[in-house]
Design an enzyme around this catalytic site. Structure first.
Site, short mmCIF file in Angstrom:
data_model
loop_
_atom_site.label_atom_id
_atom_site.label_comp_id
_atom_site.label_asym_id
_atom_site.label_seq_id
_atom_site.Cartn_x
_atom_site.Cartn_y
_atom_site.Cartn_z
N ASN A 1 -1.63 -10.83 2.68
CA ASN A 1 -1.02 -10.23 3.88
C ASN A 1 -1.42 -10.99 5.15
O ASN A 1 -0.63 -11.11 6.08
CB ASN A 1 -1.37 -8.75 3.99
CG ASN A 1 -0.46 -7.89 3.14
OD1 ASN A 1 0.72 -7.75 3.44
ND2 ASN A 1 -1.00 -7.34 2.05
N HIS B 1 -0.75 -0.16 3.30
CA HIS B 1 -1.19 0.54 2.07
C HIS B 1 -0.06 0.48 1.04
O HIS B 1 1.10 0.71 1.36
CB HIS B 1 -1.52 2.00 2.40
CG HIS B 1 -2.02 2.75 1.21
ND1 HIS B 1 -3.32 2.62 0.75
CD2 HIS B 1 -1.40 3.61 0.37
CE1 HIS B 1 -3.46 3.38 -0.33
NE2 HIS B 1 -2.32 3.99 -0.58
C1 GAR Z 1 -2.59 -5.05 -0.55
O1 GAR Z 1 -1.75 -4.62 -1.59
C2 GAR Z 1 -2.86 -3.92 0.41
O2 GAR Z 1 -1.77 -3.07 0.60
C3 GAR Z 1 -3.98 -3.20 -0.33
O3 GAR Z 1 -4.80 -4.24 -0.79
C4 GAR Z 1 -3.98 -5.38 -1.08
C5 GAR Z 1 -4.59 -6.56 -0.35
O4 GAR Z 1 -3.94 -7.74 -0.72
N1 GAR Z 1 -4.69 -2.32 0.55
C6 GAR Z 1 -5.16 -1.14 0.16
O5 GAR Z 1 -5.06 -0.71 -0.97
C7 GAR Z 1 -5.86 -0.34 1.25
N2 GAR Z 1 -6.05 1.00 0.86
P1 GAR Z 1 -4.11 -9.07 0.12
O6 GAR Z 1 -5.63 -9.33 0.29
O7 GAR Z 1 -3.49 -10.12 -0.73
O8 GAR Z 1 -3.42 -8.91 1.45
#
Ligand code: GAR
Length: 193
Positions: free
Chosen positions: A16, A109
């Site tokens: 992200n 989320h």
């Molecule tokens: C993402 O899917 C985000 O939505 C989730 O962690 C992942 C991070 O991915 N966040 C949560 O679950 C927060 N409660 P990334 O490091 O590749 O962005």
């Protein structure tokens, strides 16, 4: 118009963060600082590659949550951050931090909140037998994944989906939604200034 200075808090791979950074060249925000509580987070390597400043603040190095959060706030302020984005940041923030940045923290989320807050949201959705899930960008308040919802994107749950396939399909939408919402917030804030 000076771009809104965004601080991104991460704990992991940082896809992200990558989406935010890649969209920023044509957006009303810039990533001013990446803060990680995990020293070997993939997000840090990406930030270093593209020349975005980073701060590594391992939460275990601080005697209390408050001390950790004060250090994060200090780093963000020193970088001139105006908006905080939680992008895979896996620490619960206390009211001290949330109060210091009231109305200026957004989280992404991987569920359609208020459904499936907390950890392993794609797994929760599968176990509940849901036929649709998705992702939510919301303002952070003192609860866990409870703040006002800014935007959501739906993703179908397909027969045979596993946690991994569902999470991957949701992630594609996260990468579209998060930069769009942060850009919209940046434009609103600059228009209101
Ligand atoms: C993402 O899917 C985000 O939505 C989730 O962690 C992942 C991070 O991915 N966040 C949560 O679950 C927060 N409660 P990334 O490091 O590749 O962005």
């Amino acid at each position: 118009m000076t771009p809104l200075q965004v601080g991104v808090l991460v704990s992991g791979r940082g896809s992200n963060l990558r989406a935010l950074q890649q969209a920023s060249s044509t957006a009303a925000y810039r990533v001013a600082l990446v803060v990680s509580n995990v020293a070997d987070a993939g997000a840090l390597a990406f930030a270093a590659d593209v020349g975005v400043p980073t701060a590594v603040l391992p939460h275990r190095a601080y005697p209390t949550r408050a001390a950790f959060e004060s250090a994060v706030t200090e780093a963000l302020r020193a970088a001139g951050v105006e908006l905080v984005v939680l992008a895979g940041f896996m620490r619960v923030l206390t009211p001290v931090f949330v109060g210091a940045w009231a109305g200026r923290i957004v989280n992404i989320h991987p569920s359609l909140l208020p459904a499936f807050p907390g950890l392993d949201a794609p797994g929760q959705a599968l176990r509940a037998g849901a036929t649709v899930s998705g992702c939510t960008v919301h303002l952070v308040d003192e609860g866990t994944d409870t703040g006002p919802i800014l935007a959501q994107a739906e993703v179908p749950i397909l027969p045979g989906d596993t946690e991994d396939t569902l999470a991957a399909r949701i992630l594609v939408e996260e990468h579209r939604l998060l930069p769009r919402v942060v850009d919209a917030l940046a434009r609103q804030r600059r228009a209101a200034a």
